[in-house]
Structures are given as C-alpha cells and as structure tokens.
Design an enzyme around this catalytic site. Structure first.
Site, PDB file in Angstrom:
ATOM      1  N   GLU A 409     -20.873 -62.412 -38.401  1.00 13.98           N
ATOM      2  CA  GLU A 409     -20.432 -61.210 -37.697  1.00 13.98           C
ATOM      3  C   GLU A 409     -18.918 -61.199 -37.465  1.00 13.98           C
ATOM      4  O   GLU A 409     -18.427 -61.162 -36.343  1.00 13.98           O
ATOM      5  CB  GLU A 409     -21.210 -61.072 -36.387  1.00 13.98           C
ATOM      6  N   GLU A 480     -31.345 -63.264 -40.377  1.00 13.00           N
ATOM      7  CA  GLU A 480     -31.944 -63.185 -39.036  1.00 13.00           C
ATOM      8  C   GLU A 480     -33.037 -62.131 -39.080  1.00 13.00           C
ATOM      9  O   GLU A 480     -32.827 -61.032 -39.602  1.00 13.00           O
ATOM     10  CB  GLU A 480     -30.915 -62.814 -37.964  1.00 13.00           C
TER      11      GLU A 480
END
Length: 977
Positions: A409, A480
């Site tokens: 991220e 994820e």
C-alpha cells in the site's frame, strides 16, 4: 535548512554493507540481549549525548529488557492506527514531541574471545531510528526498523567495561515508510549481537540451488565474497565456492521440505548451510515450483505477542509455524516487513512457501491523494533501495522464500520500479510481487486485496477487461482476502472453489494470522483507543485467525477444513467414496484413512481402515468400495465419517493428527413425533398445558416441568453485530449492522393481539416490530402437549417492505443459572454460521455453557452451533434439565448474558455472568461474510424476511447419576489437533 539525521531521508551512515544472515558459525559471538539501563525523554534533543561517554553514571536510570519495546514496559503507551500517520504529514519532518529512549549496556568480552581479528556489532531490529556509540565513539545512525544493521567495532573493543549506548527515536523520516496496519512500538525489539570476525572469515555468500524436475537433479553453486570450499557430505559434494555441481537430489517444497546440511569453509570460519533445491518460475501465466503449479493456502502474518509486541522468542515463532502446518496452511506473506530471520529458518525446516515483504508502506499518503508520496520522489529512492537490499541480502539463502514483495500500500512511483530492477539484477531465481500497482509493470503476478467472488471468477476466466492486456497473462493471487476480524471470515469455501476451478487463480492469504490485542489489567486485551490515542482505528487491529494468546479461533478451524489437501466425495447409490489428492507435490503415503458409520447420537457402530493407495499422486483420484451401512431396528439418522490422519513420523505434529475429514448423511432424519392431544386448562392464576404453566394475560410460558423461566420464549431477531456485520466505512454495499440498528431491530417491541384456548392448543397472536417503522413480523405461537412434552410451533409472516436481511430468526428463553451444562446432538464442536460451517460436524457434544462462548477481543455475536437436532440444558453433566427437539434442525446458542449486554460491551471484561442462562433456538441465521474489510455475505447465505414456520418440543431431562462424564471438549478457540 540542514535537517537533523533523524529527519534526513537517507537510510543512515556508518553501517556495513548488507549481507546474508546466519544464526551461527564456529566464530565466537556474544549476545547483548538482556537488561539495559534506560532513560526516556519527551523530545529528540531533551538529553545530551554525555551518556555515551566512558564513566557515565546511569545508576538512577530505569531498566528495560532488550529485545523489547519501552511502551510495553511501562514507559509511555502504544499507539494503533491502520492507515493514518499519528503525526502531521510534512515529510520528512516529524514532531518536536518525539519520545526518545536512551539505552545503555555495559559488557565484558568472554574469556574465550580471540585476541586477533575484528568485531561486528549487529542490530536485527530497532524502531524507528537509532544512533549508536561504543566506548564513547559514535558508530553511526540508521533507519529501517525491521532490517539488520551492522557496524565494524573490532578496533574499539576492550576486554572489560565496554559501554554500548543507543539513542532510539520513536519518530523519524523512516516512520513515513513504515505506516503498516499495526501498533507503533518504539524500541530495540530484536537481538543485539557482537560477532567476532576472524581473519579470513566469511563475509557475504549466496546459495543458488536449483532443481530440474525432468532429470531429478539439483545444481548447486555458492557464491562467496571470500574464497572457500563448499561441502555437502550427504551428496558427496566438495567444490570451491563459486563452482557449480549437479547431482541427483530430492527437491525442497512446502509439502516435502527436504534440506541438505552443508558447510561453507573459508580460511577463518565455517558456516553451516541448509540447502533446499527448488526452481521457481512463471510458465504459461502460472507460478510453478519444480515444474508444477502451486496453490497458496496462505495467511498474512504480523509479528506479535500480547505482552512483548514485536519482540518474539524462538518458541513463539515455532508455535506459529506448527499451528499453521497443523491447520493445513502452506504459505505465509510476511506482512508488511521481513520477519525475524529465525522465523524463515523454521519455514525452511518445517515447510512453508514465503512471500518476503519489504519494510515499506506509505499508506497514510492516501489522505492527500498520494501527494508527496516518498515512493515517487527521487530523494527517497536511496532509502527504498537500501531497504530492498537489506531484505534480499539477509534472506536470499532461504529455500522457503520464493517471492520478494516490494512492500504494501505505497501507491505507485519510480522508487518501486528502481527496487524491482535492483532485485531482478541481484536474484534471478525468485519472483516479484506488489499489489498496489494495477498495471503490474514491475511484478511477475497480478495481486489483489479483497476482490469479491464474482471478480475472482472473471479473473480466472481472464475476463478482467479493466486493466492492461499484459496483466491478463499473469498468474493471479489474493494477497489479502477473508478478513478474519471478530466472528468470521465467511465465504472461504466459495473462494477455494474458484481457486480450484481456474489455473490462473493460485490461491491467497487470509488477513491475518493473529489478533493484536495487548494484555491489559482492566480490559483483558486492549486495542486502539484504550491507551488514550488521539487518532486510532479501534479493534481493527484484532483481525486474526488466532486470539492474542494464540488459541485458534473457529475461523482457523473452518479455514483448515476449507483448504484440506484431501477431497472426499460419497456416491450413496454405488456405496463408494472417491478420494482425491489435492497436494501440489506429495502423494498420500504419509496419511492413513478411516471410515465410520454413526447412527443417530451413538458412538460409531462400525468403523475400519480405508485402503487408499499410498502412491496416489497430486491431482489423482481413486474410488473405493465402502462396507454397507449398519441395519437399524428403529428410525434413525446414519452418518458416514471419513478421516485422513498423519500416519508417519513428522516434525510438525503428532501421529493420528487429523488432516482432512468429511461427513455424509446416509439416511435422513426421521420426522419428529408431534406432541398433541392434551387439553389446556384455565385456572385462577395460570393456564396449564402438559408440563407447562402460562400467564393467562400474556400467554407467556412461566414454568416448564416446575422450572421457573426467568425469560419466557418469544421471537428474537437481533444479534450483537459482528465486525463483519458492521463493515468498514470504505466498503461498498450495504453495511447490515448499521442498517439493522438504524431500523431499530435492536429494540423490537412485542404487541399482544390475542390469547386463545381451544380443545387442543394455546395460541398466542402477536406482532413484533421496531418503533418508528411500518415494518413488522406477525408472529403466532401455538402450544400443544401430549401430557409429558410441550410443543411450540412458531409461525412468522413479514409485514411491510423489508429491504434488509434479518440478523437471526428464532426464539430466546431464559433458564435459571443452575442449568449451565449443555449437551446437544448436531453441529460442533465449535461455533458455526451459514457461511463459516466448514469445520462443523454432526455428533454428540458436551460442554459447560461458559465454554460455549468464543472469546472475541471485542464481544459480538458468537457461539452458535449449527444443524442441532436436540439440545439439553442440565444442572451438571448428569443432572436433570430441559430437553429441546427442533423441527427442522436449528441453531443453538446458550450464554450467561443477553444479546443486549454483548452489544453494549467493548471488552470481554465488560461481560459478567448473570443469574440466567439465555438460550437461543434459531430457525435461521444471517451469514457472516468478510465486510470488515472484504466483501459482504453471499446471497445464498442471506436471511431474508419471508413466511416461516418452525417448531420446538420441550420435555424433562431426568438425572442420570450412573452416566460417566465424557472427556472435556476443548473450548472454542482451542483446536483439536
């Protein structure tokens, strides 16, 4: 303006070049772990540097343990944020209020410390910036919290009275690169070691060990900065460093982690090698190891311990790996930084695929549209490259590491491209991962977080038309998915079906391994906000498959079943079972198989071994004939149980450990005999019907077989919303928990319309509805009896426009506190909900009500048992009690507090057992989903308001003192391994 070192964007000064990490050699070393003197200052410049000088008196200072975090040892407090920085975003500047910990350690060299040669001081992890002195001489400073830094110190060492001083700042420019979803925990949290470096010692080395699956040979080459020889006695290898040799070997895989012991011997040092031969490649758009497609059945793992934070000992690391192996997990993504290298040693030894992720995340820059993001600012690129190099050089000799991840991220930018180019040039034998760039310009795979099932199916068909065409040629993983926050995650079985159905879909990694609850004297386990943080993200830090104390959650048990490496399919007509090997590499020779028939709630009436061919290879199936089911002299359900267990000695579990299991209904459940015929009797104070007495005004049941009921049975649709019910603010779609509360489903009002007595029944007509709304549930309770049993039939008809699913649909009643032992025939042992029931097996289960609760860090709906035929609440294991038979099967929950009390609780310690056992008998439950960060409940698991009818038959359970208590069942959260 010249910035101080802690705000400079450079990675630091004075450190030695990064190199391979190894735990031991024949060179002398000295651990400097232990008790250190400690002083905490509120700012970076509050204390002078004199503490680093010889003769400084630190006797009045406190002490802290190293490895450790000072905020976990009574100095300051932890801070939890998921994404936002807990300081103003003004890179690379940090606040003046910057907690700074001065650490001091005095040490003597051991008697056997050689008089010649050099010395290296190694720090394996310090958050977030450290400045180091030895014997008054400054060595340098560094950033990069989860990566090693070494300094040459041989010229500074003396036999005794060495003074090591370390100043650690909580905030630095490095903090902008370490915005991972976790606690901010400053300190020296990994090992500190002094290494003797003899003349001619090993410096850096790179073990290349490839495998050719066609010839069955491995090629070994160990490149070394220093001349030496490489020996592998088991393989008869004795070659010079840098020389290649090809020999017949057994390959390394996560299923068969074959390691060969070797030695790199230089003129001054012997370094043990643990060599695993394997080749990683992308072929035809598929990730392959040793020529075969692999499927990741993985988890994301932060390093965490509820008392020591990220300072983990080896036993805790081993516990993690063993639990993963015992729950069929085969892969770990080291979110979001390289772990302690000892963890990778365990992955090599025990067998796990590893995505090794760089210590890099700049997530907080999303708050300003990624403006000033360091990964797209050339001034920061040296720091990014330093982090990439320290990860790769440290971990490059681990067979388990098959993929490097650039970070997490961070948006997109030139710095990431520079990292990828450097890694490719340094290591051609592994792949590169990064999720944050949808173009996949720098990666070998397409990676997504929390894509819903429909998107994953499109990706599997290569029909994801939004991105570049080149991306559709790449393998796909969910780095994820399945957000394991609180009760859940749901929908995992459907994901696994998509992984199995499409070659491109190569599995994923559940978020995440462990709840990050910090042990707390008042709250039990604390989460964000419990330490007075100005900004925090609450219990979003508690999203693991194991609880903070590492007890497995029901979610982990369900995941184990979803990803089990053996599939069973039962053909009732043919009387056969098809067994399919779902391993990627291993045959089934390490497993033994059993079958058993169970009739109703009795123990196995017939059982035996299944003769599965041990050579059944990956992807292969075999059909085996089963013995005929046992004949029954009465109406009864018969179930076929099939089990695969570990049958050979292994280093990760005990013999007979259950790896896979399945259950099939052979004969259906017989119809429940209606309890009718008894006439209700109107008395002066009560209506009597069979074993029940009722309030003549309200029609509510007051006693049952003489047992007073603190809570009369009545319709209940509310559940304490789970984290997945409540969802996340950034998630699309309807967040049911919030909508339920907005509609007032947590405060339903019950209006009595009529109490009617007829020759054969007591009928109570009601309407159940929330205030201020025009929706409701017309509910009719019809009571009948045969004299000894009492039957309740509930009919529900929705009124108005219900635009949301119901949380649950059933009845709730209260029993006296003495009836606190549950005994049921149905799903168990642990909790299950419509989309989380993979581990639930029909059988006879026993458990005190107190142990039926699932101890989520933030209390929420929990503890339901699925497919229950009958349940008893007893006064002790052998005591008398109440028996309930459902028609159809029902969801059974029992606890010593109400749903409303759970809903109001912020921590486990807010729940105090009362004088009532509250029993839920539910006709339906809404699914769980994964909307705390992923998709919501799949349509098939939604509980919609629709006409429904269900029945429960109540009777007395007589005491049976001759009955022997069963073995105590493990509580929820403790897997039966």
């Amino acid at each position: 303006m010249e910035l101080p070192y802690l705000e400079d964007v450079s990675p630091g000064t004075g450190s030695l070049p990064p190199r391979a990490w190894y735990a031991r050699s024949d060179a002398t070393s000295l651990s400097l772990n232990g008790s250190w003197r400690f002083r905490l200052s509120p700012t970076a410049d509050a204390a002078d540097d004199s503490f680093a000088s010889d003769g400084y008196d630190a006797g009045a200072w406190d002490t802290v343990a190293v490895p450790g975090h000072w905020v976990m040892q009574g100095h300051g407090a932890p801070i939890y944020t998921n994404m936002v920085y807990p300081f103003p975003v003004d890179p690379p500047r940090v606040p003046t209020e910057n907690p700074t910990g001065d650490h001091l350690r005095t040490f003597d060299l051991p008697d056997d410390w050689p008089a010649t040669g050099g010395g290296t001081l190694r720090f394996d992890g310090v958050e977030s910036c450290a400045r180091v002195w030895l014997n008054g001489t400054e060595l340098g400073e560094f950033k990069g919290s989860r990566l090693p830094h070494e300094f040459a110190v041989g010229h500074l060492l003396k036999p005794s009275g060495n003074v090591l001083a370390v100043r650690v700042h909580q905030w630095s420019s490095g903090s902008y690169l370490e915005d991972q979803d976790q606690w901010w925990l400053p300190g020296i949290f990994r090992d500190v070691t002094l290494l003797h470096r003899p003349e001619g010692c090993a410096l850096d080395f790179f073990t290349h060990a490839s495998y050719d699956h066609r010839s069955g040979t491995g090629t070994l080459r160990v490149d070394s900065d220093v001349d030496g020889r490489v020996t592998v006695p088991e393989l008869g290898v004795d070659v010079a460093a840098g020389e290649s040799v090809t020999v017949a070997v057994e390959p390394w895989t996560a299923e068969t982690p074959r390691l060969y012991d070797g030695v790199l011997a230089t003129a001054g040092e012997r370094v043990p090698l643990r060599i695993g031969f394997r080749t990683v490649a992308v072929e035809d758009g598929v990730i392959k190891v040793n020529g075969r497609r692999i499927l990741f059945r993985g988890v994301n793992r932060h390093e965490f311990h509820p008392e020591t934070g990220r300072a983990l000992d080896r036993d805790t690391m081993r516990t993690d790996v063993l639990l993963m192996k015992q729950h069929n997990i085969n892969a770990v993504r080291t979110s979001h930084y390289p772990p302690h290298p000892a963890f990778l040693d365990l992955c090599d030894e025990l067998g796990l695929w590893v995505i090794d992720e760089c210590d890099l995340e700049t997530h907080g820059f999303t708050e300003q549209g990624w403006r000033d993001n360091p990964v797209d600012d050339d001034r920061w690129t040296p720091a990014l490259l330093d982090r990439a190099a320290r990860m790769v050089e440290r971990d490059k000799n681990h067979a388990s590491v098959i993929i490097w991840s650039l970070g997490n991220e961070c948006g997109t930018g030139r710095g990431l491209t520079a990292m990828a180019r450097w890694i490719r040039a340094r290591d051609t034998g592994r792949l590169i991962h990064y999720e944050g760039d949808p173009s996949c310009a720098d990666t070998d795979m397409y990676s997504r977080m929390y894509a819903d099932h429909a998107e994953v199916e499109r990706i599997g068909h290569r029909a994801d038309t939004e991105g570049p065409e080149s991306r559709r040629q790449l393998p796909f993983i969910l780095c994820e998915y399945g957000h394991a926050m609180g009760n859940g995650p749901g929908g995992l079985s459907e994901y696994q079906e998509l992984f199995d159905a499409h070659e491109r879909n190569q599995g994923g990694f559940i978020w995440e391994w462990i709840d990050h609850g910090i042990k707390h004297p008042e709250f039990g386990y604390a989460y964000g906000g419990d330490f007075g943080e100005e900004l925090h993200d609450g219990n979003f830090v508690c999203d693991g498959l194991v609880f903070p104390d590492r007890l497995p959650s029901p979610g982990l048990d369900a995941y184990k079943r979803v990803i089990q490496p053996v599939r069973f399919a039962y053909d009732e007509d043919a009387g056969t079972v098809r067994i399919t090997n779902l391993h990627d590499f291993a045959d089934l020779s390490h497993l033994s198989f059993e079958w058993a028939y169970h009739v109703d709630d009795e123990a196995a009436s017939e059982a035996g071994e299944l003769a599965v061919p041990p050579g059944l290879g990956p992807g292969e199936s075999v059909d085996l004939k089963l013995p005929d089911p046992p004949p029954t002299s009465r109406d009864a359900e018969t179930f076929l149980h099939l089990t695969a267990m570990v049958g050979v000695k292994t280093n990760w579990t005990k013999l007979d450990h259950g790896v896979a299991r399945a259950q099939f209904a052979v004969t259906p459940r017989p119809a429940v005999r209606p309890a009718t015929g008894e006439r209700p009797s109107q008395g002066a104070e009560f209506i009597t019907l069979g074993p029940g007495t009722f309030d003549p005004r309200t029609g509510e049941l007051r006693t049952l077989n003489g047992i007073p009921l603190p809570g009369a049975p009545r319709l209940d649709i509310w559940r304490a919303p789970t984290d997945n019910d409540n969802g996340a603010s950034w998630q699309g779609g309807q967040r049911n928990g919030l909508v339920w509360r907005e509609l007032g489903l947590h405060r339903m009002q019950h209006r009595l319309d009529a109490v009617e007595l007829t020759d054969d029944a007591l009928t109570v007509r009601t309407r159940v509805a929330p205030a201020a709304r025009d929706i409701g549930l017309r509910t009719v309770y019809r009571w009948t009896s045969d004299g000894s049993q009492l039957r309740l039939t509930v009919s529900v008809t929705p009124e108005g426009e219900w635009t949301v699913p119901l949380p649950r649909l059933g009845i709730r009643l209260g029993l006296p506190a003495a009836y606190g032992y549950a005994h049921w025939f149905g799903g168990g042992n642990g909790e299950a909900y419509p989309d989380t029931a993979a581990a639930s097996g029909i059988g006879r289960h026993f458990m005190p009500v107190d142990r039926m609760q699932t101890p989520y860090v933030r209390p929420q709906e929990n503890g339901a048992r699925a497919d229950v035929r009958w349940a008893e609440l007893r006064a002790g294991f052998t005591g008398e009690g109440v028996r309930v038979v459902g028609e159809p099967a029902f969801w059974f929950t029992a606890r010593r507090w109400t749903t409303e009390q759970i809903d109001a609780a912020a921590h486990r310690t807010d729940l105090t057992p009362g004088d009532t056992v509250w029993v839920h008998l539910d006709h339906g439950q809404h699914g769980i989903g994964s909307q705390s960060c992923g998709p919501g409940v799949l349509p098939r698991y939604e509980l919609h308001a629709a006409p429904a009818e269900f029945a429960f038959t109540f009777s007395r359970r007589e005491a049976t003192p001759e009955e022997e208590p069963p073995p105590v069942a493990p509580p929820p959260g403790r897997s039966s391994l």
